[in-house]
Design an enzyme around this catalytic site. Structure first.
Site, PDB file in Angstrom:
ATOM      1  N   ILE A 179       0.850  -1.181   0.000  1.00  0.00           N
ATOM      2  CA  ILE A 179       0.000   0.000   0.000  1.00  0.00           C
ATOM      3  C   ILE A 179       0.890   1.236   0.000  1.00  0.00           C
ATOM      4  O   ILE A 179       2.048   1.172   0.428  1.00  0.00           O
ATOM      5  CB  ILE A 179      -0.972   0.022   1.202  1.00  0.00           C
ATOM      6  CG1 ILE A 179      -0.232  -0.151   2.521  1.00  0.00           C
ATOM      7  CG2 ILE A 179      -2.035  -1.062   1.049  1.00  0.00           C
ATOM      8  CD1 ILE A 179      -1.141  -0.155   3.746  1.00  0.00           C
ATOM      9  N   ASP A 180       0.361   2.331  -0.497  1.00  0.00           N
ATOM     10  CA  ASP A 180       1.155   3.544  -0.653  1.00  0.00           C
ATOM     11  C   ASP A 180       1.672   4.074   0.683  1.00  0.00           C
ATOM     12  O   ASP A 180       1.094   3.799   1.751  1.00  0.00           O
ATOM     13  CB  ASP A 180       0.326   4.639  -1.330  1.00  0.00           C
ATOM     14  CG  ASP A 180      -0.021   4.305  -2.769  1.00  0.00           C
ATOM     15  OD1 ASP A 180       0.748   3.564  -3.406  1.00  0.00           O
ATOM     16  OD2 ASP A 180      -1.067   4.790  -3.245  1.00  0.00           O
ATOM     17  N   LYS A 181       2.702   4.864   0.617  1.00  0.00           N
ATOM     18  CA  LYS A 181       3.293   5.476   1.810  1.00  0.00           C
ATOM     19  C   LYS A 181       2.241   6.178   2.658  1.00  0.00           C
ATOM     20  O   LYS A 181       2.208   6.007   3.882  1.00  0.00           O
ATOM     21  CB  LYS A 181       4.384   6.477   1.380  1.00  0.00           C
ATOM     22  CG  LYS A 181       4.921   7.331   2.521  1.00  0.00           C
ATOM     23  CD  LYS A 181       5.803   8.452   2.001  1.00  0.00           C
ATOM     24  CE  LYS A 181       6.187   9.406   3.129  1.00  0.00           C
ATOM     25  NZ  LYS A 181       6.941  10.584   2.623  1.00  0.00           N
ATOM     26  N   ARG A 184      -7.008   5.792  -5.943  1.00  0.00           N
ATOM     27  CA  ARG A 184      -6.755   7.229  -6.060  1.00  0.00           C
ATOM     28  C   ARG A 184      -7.057   7.726  -7.466  1.00  0.00           C
ATOM     29  O   ARG A 184      -7.693   8.773  -7.654  1.00  0.00           O
ATOM     30  CB  ARG A 184      -5.305   7.530  -5.680  1.00  0.00           C
ATOM     31  CG  ARG A 184      -4.964   7.104  -4.262  1.00  0.00           C
ATOM     32  CD  ARG A 184      -3.462   7.053  -4.018  1.00  0.00           C
ATOM     33  NE  ARG A 184      -2.852   8.372  -4.155  1.00  0.00           N
ATOM     34  CZ  ARG A 184      -1.537   8.580  -4.206  1.00  0.00           C
ATOM     35  NH1 ARG A 184      -0.697   7.547  -4.162  1.00  0.00           N
ATOM     36  NH2 ARG A 184      -1.060   9.805  -4.321  1.00  0.00           N
TER      37      ARG A 184
END
Length: 327
Positions: free
Chosen positions: A144-146, A246
């Site tokens: 998962i993204d930062k 997103r």
């Protein structure tokens, strides 16, 4: 990060009577100087093994007193620095590790984040991880993204890694995200489909298109609560493309709150609430959380399900929107 620059070391071995006459791959596995059979296989694939100065194939028959030299990558703890960072573990056994990743923590080493990632933290906590497909991504079958928080599963051995990867590929892994977005969706429930590819203008961004460019992506959404100006969505993934949620929400003009990359900051200026506006403009992350995760345990063959509560650092949004805060 250039994976070709991963540090390596040389291992030397003198063929003794118990190894003489065996195929090279079988003999090296039997010798016990390598960590796993997959490491032995990779040495031959990468052509990093020599006998008496000459490269050999796996089928080479070892001869008594052969001098073997093999170049192997250093173990994680030998070349990646440990990172003293607390782990929020939801479940752990000898095969599987499920944890809650906080926003702001990069999952694996990459450009600009060499020693301050989740992988570095796992090394500091002496966690064993499967080799995986990359020396920089041990144990990782998804990420998962930062600036996304929430649940992540990692594999501790090769069988587990293979099983989990297959479950993700077959879309049998249960994944639910929550996101706060700008605006009100046209329908209470819906499905977003598109192709997702890198933006030609900015290689760090992705874009959604109906043209068959990139990879096909499917996201299902349901509106949980709304004020009109902001909405809380539940999202289920059928595919797992980079930045999928997103990009999909931004393509509908409902960017995730705080997501500056896809328009989720500047929209705050149009909010009637000054308190919400200030909160969003000051947010160091975006309002996306990996809330639910479920999969079949590779060894126990039992379905495991996990639920991560909405993170504390985003609860102020709920208060200002007068939303209930479910578990």
């Amino acid at each position: 990060m250039d994976e070709s620059k991963v540090k390596s070391k040389k291992i030397q071995l003198l063929v003794t009577e118990d190894l003489a006459g065996l195929r090279a791959d079988i003999g090296l596995a039997k010798a016990g100087v390598f960590n796993t059979r997959s490491q032995v296989k990779k040495i031959f694939t990468d052509k990093k093994i020599y006998v008496n100065g000459l490269y050999i194939k796996p089928s080479y028959l070892l001869q008594l007193n052969d001098q073997i030299v093999a170049e192997v990558p250093l173990q994680l703890e030998e070349w990646l620095a440990p990172y003293d960072f607390p782990l929020d573990i939801s479940y752990e056994d000898e095969h599987v590790l499920v944890l809650n990743k906080p926003a702001g923590l990069v999952v694996h080493p990459a450009a600009g984040h060499r020693n301050d990632t989740l992988i570095n933290a796992l090394i500091a906590h002496h966690k064993t991880l499967s080799p995986g497909s990359s020396p920089y991504r041990p144990g990782l079958v998804h990420r998962i993204d930062k600036d996304t928080s929430g649940l992540l599963v990692l594999a501790k051995d090769e069988k587990t890694h293979h099983s989990l990867a297959k479950q993700f590929l077959r879309k049998t892994v249960h994944r639910v995200y929550w996101a706060v977005v700008f605006g009100q969706m046209k329908t209470e429930k819906g499905t977003i489909t598109s192709y997702i590819s890198r933006s030609p203008q900015d290689r760090k961004k992705f874009m959604a298109t109906q043209e068959p460019i990139g990879k096909f992506a499917i996201t299902h959404y349901e509106v949980l609560q709304t004020t009109g100006a902001l909405s809380l969505l539940q999202l289920k993934l059928e595919t797992g493309r980079t930045h999928q949620i997103r990009v999909h929400l931004s393509s509908l003009s409902h960017p995730i709150v705080g997501d500056d990359t896809y328009g989720g900051k500047k929209r705050a200026n149009s909010l009637p609430s000054q308190a919400l506006k200030k909160l969003i403009l000051d947010m160091p992350r975006f309002a996306l959380h990996a809330k639910e995760l479920g999969f079949v345990h590779p060894y126990k063959q039992e379905r495991l399900s996990f639920n991560s509560p909405w993170p504390a650092d985003l609860q102020e949004i709920f208060r200002l929107c007068h939303w209930e805060l479910p578990s």
